[in-house]
Enzyme design. Structure first.
Site, PDB file in Angstrom:
ATOM      1  N   GLY A  14     -10.224  20.159  52.697  1.00  0.00           N
ATOM      2  CA  GLY A  14      -9.205  19.595  51.803  1.00  0.00           C
ATOM      3  C   GLY A  14      -8.789  20.601  50.749  1.00  0.00           C
ATOM      4  N   ALA A  15      -8.758  21.888  51.158  1.00  0.00           N
ATOM      5  CA  ALA A  15      -8.476  22.959  50.180  1.00  0.00           C
ATOM      6  C   ALA A  15      -6.997  23.288  50.074  1.00  0.00           C
ATOM      7  CB  ALA A  15      -9.272  24.220  50.550  1.00  0.00           C
ATOM      8  N   SER A  16      -6.156  22.537  50.783  1.00  0.00           N
ATOM      9  CA  SER A  16      -4.728  22.862  50.723  1.00  0.00           C
ATOM     10  C   SER A  16      -4.075  22.288  49.477  1.00  0.00           C
ATOM     11  CB  SER A  16      -4.025  22.332  51.973  1.00  0.00           C
ATOM     12  OG  SER A  16      -4.062  20.920  51.998  1.00  0.00           O
ATOM     13  N   ASN A  91     -15.009  18.141  50.743  1.00  0.00           N
ATOM     14  CA  ASN A  91     -14.165  17.590  49.672  1.00  0.00           C
ATOM     15  C   ASN A  91     -13.003  16.739  50.187  1.00  0.00           C
ATOM     16  OD1 ASN A  91     -12.643  17.843  46.884  1.00  0.00           O
ATOM     17  ND2 ASN A  91     -11.232  18.641  48.439  1.00  0.00           N
ATOM     18  N   SER A 143     -17.011  10.398  43.792  1.00  0.00           N
ATOM     19  CA  SER A 143     -16.076   9.867  42.786  1.00  0.00           C
ATOM     20  C   SER A 143     -16.865   8.975  41.835  1.00  0.00           C
ATOM     21  CB  SER A 143     -15.000   9.029  43.473  1.00  0.00           C
ATOM     22  OG  SER A 143     -14.113   8.455  42.518  1.00  0.00           O
ATOM     23  N   TYR A 157     -12.361   2.623  49.491  1.00  0.00           N
ATOM     24  CA  TYR A 157     -12.584   3.953  48.902  1.00  0.00           C
ATOM     25  C   TYR A 157     -13.924   3.990  48.153  1.00  0.00           C
ATOM     26  CZ  TYR A 157     -11.808   8.022  45.918  1.00  0.00           C
ATOM     27  OH  TYR A 157     -11.933   9.232  45.276  1.00  0.00           O
ATOM     28  N   ALA A 159     -16.480   2.052  48.539  1.00  0.00           N
ATOM     29  CA  ALA A 159     -17.596   1.952  49.493  1.00  0.00           C
ATOM     30  C   ALA A 159     -17.852   3.311  50.144  1.00  0.00           C
ATOM     31  CB  ALA A 159     -17.283   0.898  50.550  1.00  0.00           C
ATOM     32  N   LYS A 161     -17.240   6.277  48.906  1.00  0.00           N
ATOM     33  CA  LYS A 161     -17.776   7.243  47.938  1.00  0.00           C
ATOM     34  C   LYS A 161     -19.226   6.918  47.573  1.00  0.00           C
ATOM     35  CE  LYS A 161     -14.345   9.891  47.935  1.00  0.00           C
ATOM     36  NZ  LYS A 161     -14.421  11.312  48.223  1.00  0.00           N
ATOM     37  N   ILE A 190      -8.667  13.309  37.942  1.00  0.00           N
ATOM     38  CA  ILE A 190      -8.312  14.728  37.936  1.00  0.00           C
ATOM     39  C   ILE A 190      -6.854  14.848  38.365  1.00  0.00           C
ATOM     40  CG2 ILE A 190      -8.935  17.024  38.811  1.00  0.00           C
ATOM     41  CD1 ILE A 190     -11.237  15.538  37.288  1.00  0.00           C
TER      42      ILE A 190
END
Ligand code: NAP
Length: 259
Positions: A14-16, A91, A143, A157, A159, A161, A190
């Site tokens: 997920g680095a884009s 990530n 998160s 979401y 659940a 995390k 963020i």
């Protein structure tokens, strides 16, 4: 002064965009070799170009982290490009907002696959690398939502995390014999492309509830991940670090207005 991680090889999924892009930049700035992972080519390439423009080292691998074969290929490609995998930053994640009553079961599955199953797949695929070196670092982006707080529309979401943290604890035990640690960063709000999609009203109301009175920046999470990746953090495993500007602290609306 922390030991340099110069020359170490790091996969950032997920680095884009967003937090992943921030993590990739923070590690590259310290001289690590960064494998930028995402599905979208144009944006992944933009991260690689950004790192290279600052004289950093980066390559990209297009990969859907829910696909086991693609994840295995991601690790193989990183090993052939950089010689090894030293650090995994798992990530990549999604956060569609839908209340339980309106949620399709398929949406639940997609969130679980992308946020939770992918962590298992990425860790599993990297184990042979860490086993070989008897050393390794894994950092999950969890998160505050789920493990600590709640927000309507994010049951799946939250659940996923929280599930990451359950997975992490057993993984920490299993990986300990390979000298490998696994820890999680728990971001608050963020400022990223993904968060921007939630709208200005959301961003403004969130900033107002944070004691430090601003959303975080992606480098805040990158620096926390960098700490967990450091030699100095080698005795920390199975733990979490909340990076949220104090967001979880106020007991009430009055408490935040008192500041
Ligand atoms: P973002 O801006 O939407 O970026 C998400 C990244 O994940 C993109 O690079 C995206 O690229 C990638 N991705 C999504 N699905 C993928 C898949 N199936 N395979 C591979 N890559 C995939 O999100 P963000 O805000 O930076 O969030 C990043 C992580 O931080 C997530 O795990 C999120 O839950 C967590 N987090 C964020 C916040 C926040 O305030 N922003 C707070 C707490 C936790 P492609 O779409 O091109 O694949």
């Amino acid at each position: 002064m922390f030991t340099s991680i110069k020359g170490r090889s790091v996969i950032v999924t997920g680095a884009s965009k967003g937090i992943g892009r921030g993590i990739a930049n923070v590690f590259a700035l310290q001289g690590a070799k960064v494998m930028v992972v995402a599905r979208g080519e144009e944006e992944a390439k933009a991260t690689v170009d950004e790192i290279r423009s600052k004289k950093g080292i980066a390559e990209m691998q297009l990969c859907d982290v829910t696909d086991w074969e693609a994840v295995e290929e991601m690790v193989t490609a990183t090993e052939s490009e950089f010689g090894s995998v030293d650090i995994l930053c798992a990530n990549a994640g999604i956060f569609p907002q839908t209340k339980i009553f309106e949620m399709d079961p398929e949406e639940w599955d997609q969130v679980m696959k992308t946020n939770l199953k992918s962590a298992f797949l990425c860790v599993k695929a990297c184990i042979p690398q860490f086993k070989k070196k008897r050393n390794g670092r894994i950092i999950l982006t969890s998160s505050i939502t789920g493990p600590v707080t709640a927000y309507p529309g994010w049951s799946h979401y939250g659940a996923s995390k929280s599930g990451q943290l359950g997975f992490m604890k057993t993984a920490a035990m299993e990986l300990s014999k390979y000298g490998t640690t696994i820890n999680a960063v728990l971001p608050g709000n963020i400022f990223t492309e993904g968060l921007q999609d939630l709208g200005q009203d959301y961003l403004d109301s969130m900033a107002a509830t944070i004691p430090l009175k601003r959303l975080g920046v992606v480098e805040d999470i990158g620096n926390a991940a960098l700490f967990f990746a450091s030699d100095e953090a080698s005795y920390i495993t199975g733990q979490t670090l909340i990076v949220d500007g104090g967001q979880i602290l106020p007991e009430s609306l009055e408490a935040i207005e008192e500041i």
